[in-house]
Design an enzyme around this catalytic site. Structure first.
Site, PDB file in Angstrom:
ATOM      1  N   ARG A  36       0.815  -1.215   0.000  1.00 51.44           N
ATOM      2  CA  ARG A  36       0.000   0.000   0.000  1.00 51.44           C
ATOM      3  C   ARG A  36       0.848   1.264   0.000  1.00 51.44           C
ATOM      4  NH1 ARG A  36      -4.961  -1.931   0.243  1.00 51.44           N
ATOM      5  NH2 ARG A  36      -5.185  -3.963   1.187  1.00 51.44           N
ATOM      6  N   HIS A  67       3.480 -10.195  -6.163  1.00 47.15           N
ATOM      7  CA  HIS A  67       2.312  -9.357  -6.458  1.00 47.15           C
ATOM      8  C   HIS A  67       2.740  -7.900  -6.359  1.00 47.15           C
ATOM      9  CE1 HIS A  67      -1.736  -8.009  -6.861  1.00 47.15           C
ATOM     10  NE2 HIS A  67      -2.264  -9.217  -6.703  1.00 47.15           N
ATOM     11  N   TYR A  70      -0.836  -2.382  -4.831  1.00 46.27           N
ATOM     12  CA  TYR A  70      -2.204  -2.083  -5.290  1.00 46.27           C
ATOM     13  C   TYR A  70      -2.376  -0.661  -5.813  1.00 46.27           C
ATOM     14  CZ  TYR A  70      -3.394  -6.367  -2.767  1.00 46.27           C
ATOM     15  OH  TYR A  70      -3.464  -7.655  -2.338  1.00 46.27           O
ATOM     16  N   HIS A 107      -2.452  -5.646 -11.261  1.00 45.21           N
ATOM     17  CA  HIS A 107      -3.814  -5.324 -11.668  1.00 45.21           C
ATOM     18  C   HIS A 107      -3.718  -4.347 -12.837  1.00 45.21           C
ATOM     19  CE1 HIS A 107      -5.351  -6.321  -7.344  1.00 45.21           C
ATOM     20  NE2 HIS A 107      -4.903  -7.360  -7.990  1.00 45.21           N
ATOM     21  N   GLU A 146      -3.463  -9.466 -14.359  1.00 45.82           N
ATOM     22  CA  GLU A 146      -4.444 -10.262 -13.624  1.00 45.82           C
ATOM     23  C   GLU A 146      -5.851 -10.027 -14.181  1.00 45.82           C
ATOM     24  OE1 GLU A 146      -4.028 -10.127  -9.406  1.00 45.82           O
ATOM     25  OE2 GLU A 146      -5.934 -11.149  -9.044  1.00 45.82           O
ATOM     26  N   ASP A 180      -7.484 -15.225 -11.927  1.00 43.79           N
ATOM     27  CA  ASP A 180      -8.015 -15.212 -10.563  1.00 43.79           C
ATOM     28  C   ASP A 180      -9.451 -15.733 -10.596  1.00 43.79           C
ATOM     29  OD1 ASP A 180      -9.442 -14.250  -8.192  1.00 43.79           O
ATOM     30  OD2 ASP A 180      -7.615 -13.141  -7.730  1.00 43.79           O
ATOM     31  N   HIS A 183     -12.193 -13.294  -9.296  1.00 47.84           N
ATOM     32  CA  HIS A 183     -12.422 -12.160 -10.194  1.00 47.84           C
ATOM     33  C   HIS A 183     -13.164 -12.582 -11.462  1.00 47.84           C
ATOM     34  CE1 HIS A 183      -8.650 -10.066  -8.296  1.00 47.84           C
ATOM     35  NE2 HIS A 183      -9.631 -10.240  -7.439  1.00 47.84           N
ATOM     36  N   HIS A 217      -4.707 -17.383  -9.277  1.00 51.74           N
ATOM     37  CA  HIS A 217      -5.053 -17.065  -7.894  1.00 51.74           C
ATOM     38  C   HIS A 217      -6.312 -17.863  -7.609  1.00 51.74           C
ATOM     39  CE1 HIS A 217      -2.949 -12.861  -7.923  1.00 51.74           C
ATOM     40  NE2 HIS A 217      -2.107 -13.865  -7.865  1.00 51.74           N
ATOM     41  N   ASP A 230     -15.329  -7.557  -6.008  1.00 48.27           N
ATOM     42  CA  ASP A 230     -14.094  -8.288  -5.738  1.00 48.27           C
ATOM     43  C   ASP A 230     -13.932  -8.530  -4.243  1.00 48.27           C
ATOM     44  OD1 ASP A 230     -11.528  -9.175  -5.438  1.00 48.27           O
ATOM     45  OD2 ASP A 230     -10.562  -7.417  -6.322  1.00 48.27           O
ATOM     46  N   HIS A 232     -12.832 -11.740  -1.812  1.00 51.38           N
ATOM     47  CA  HIS A 232     -12.379 -13.130  -1.723  1.00 51.38           C
ATOM     48  C   HIS A 232     -13.031 -13.859  -0.548  1.00 51.38           C
ATOM     49  CE1 HIS A 232      -8.347 -11.847  -3.805  1.00 51.38           C
ATOM     50  NE2 HIS A 232      -9.401 -11.677  -4.568  1.00 51.38           N
ATOM     51  N   GLU A 262      -5.305 -16.070  -1.804  1.00 48.79           N
ATOM     52  CA  GLU A 262      -5.139 -14.680  -1.343  1.00 48.79           C
ATOM     53  C   GLU A 262      -6.196 -14.350  -0.301  1.00 48.79           C
ATOM     54  OE1 GLU A 262      -5.527 -13.062  -5.410  1.00 48.79           O
ATOM     55  OE2 GLU A 262      -3.728 -11.922  -4.889  1.00 48.79           O
TER      56      GLU A 262
HETATM   57 ZN   LIG Z   1      -5.878 -12.125  -7.207  1.00 45.12          ZN
END
Ligand SMILES: [Zn+2]
Length: 292
Positions: A36, A67, A70, A107, A146, A180, A183, A217, A230, A232, A262
């Site tokens: 982040r 990864h 974000y 992403h 992704e 993913d 997603h 993922h 989105d 999970h 994830e």
């Molecule tokens: Zn993912």
């Protein structure tokens, strides 16, 4: 398949290997910096040496996927934010290259106040430049776009988005897709039954090409098919369900591919007991494998 999870790198990236072993992983997904924050101090020679030593100690924990942060948005219509995002993404790939990681997944981005088409072009421009400028520093690291849920102005929810970017950039062995499950399902592609799974894979093959898939993922989805949300969920506890994951696990095309969880690594059970959810989720996935 080779199954693993997102593993913490707190205290140094090298610590991820022992943790991954404890979490019963065959493969791992890490962040090499705070996910982040924009900036990170460069990996020192000592960081890299420690990491390589740990990687050599656990040669069976492969592949290693990274990864990207974000905040990165190379679909941004704001030139300053685009440049900042591009440089941050390049830094991610260079760090991954220094660690000889196999994949960097990111992403695709959000077009915000711009248009969808402009957003896709901005991503393709970033990816093309990225591959060129990291060819020497990360020669064996594959950059993966992704698949996304399609929330808001997020790009990558439709297979056509990823196909457009890949076509714009042109063929490159260092470019692929990270699939993913949460997603894709939230974006409206069903995978719950053998028939719907086959149809979704055929659609992916028609639009993008299955050969572009480099890793997965594995997340269940809190929200229903086509919700574009989105969120999970632990394996088998969401809207996809165990049968959906069985389709992937028993598909011989993915036998050698890596899939990473994830989801939250722990959960508080009854009586305040901490349950290791990576253990639970990975065991649930392994049980789905049909052996003869
Ligand atoms: Zn993912």
């Amino acid at each position: 398949m080779r199954l693993g999870a997102h593993i913490s790198t707190a205290g140094g990236a090298f610590k991820a290997f022992q943790r991954a072993r404890e979490e019963t992983c065959d493969t791992l997904l890490i962040f090499t910096k705070s996910n982040r924050q924009w900036a990170a101090k460069p990996l020192s020679d000592e960081d890299i040496a420690n990491y390589r030593r740990a990687a050599a100690e656990y040669p069976d924990l492969r592949p290693v996927a990274v990864h990207a942060a974000y905040l990165i948005n190379v679909a941004s219509p704001d030139p300053e934010l685009w440049e900042k995002s591009f440089l941050a993404l390049k830094d991610e790939v260079e760090r991954a290259g220094a660690l000889e990681a196999d994949f960097v997944t990111f992403h695709p981005g959000s077009y915000m106040t711009g248009g969808e088409q402009a957003g896709l072009e901005a991503i393709a421009r970033a990816v093309g430049r990225l591959l060129e400028e990291t060819a020497a520093s990360a020669p064996h690291t594959v950059v993966c776009l992704e698949t996304m849920a399609g929330q808001g102005t997020n790009l990558g929810g439709m297979f056509e988005h990823l196909a457009y970017i890949l076509n714009q950039v042109g063929p490159n062995d260092r470019l692929g897709v990270c699939f993913d499950t949460c997603h894709v399902f939230a974006a409206g592609y069903d995978i719950r039954t053998p028939e719907t799974y086959a149809a979704t894979m055929a659609e992916f093959d028609r639009v993008i090409g299955l050969d572009k898939i480099r890793c997965f993922h594995f997340n269940d989805s809190k929200h229903e098919l086509g919700s574009m949300k989105d969120r999970h969920e632990h394996i088998g506890r969401g809207q996809i369900g165990l049968a959906g994951f069985a389709n992937f696990i028993n598909d011989p095309r993915w036998a050698d591919f890596a899939a990473h969880l994830e989801t939250e690594p722990t959960m508080e059970g009854e009586d305040g007991v901490t349950i290791n959810m990576n253990h639970v989720n990975l065991a649930a996935l392994r049980e789905l494998k049909i052996t003869d």
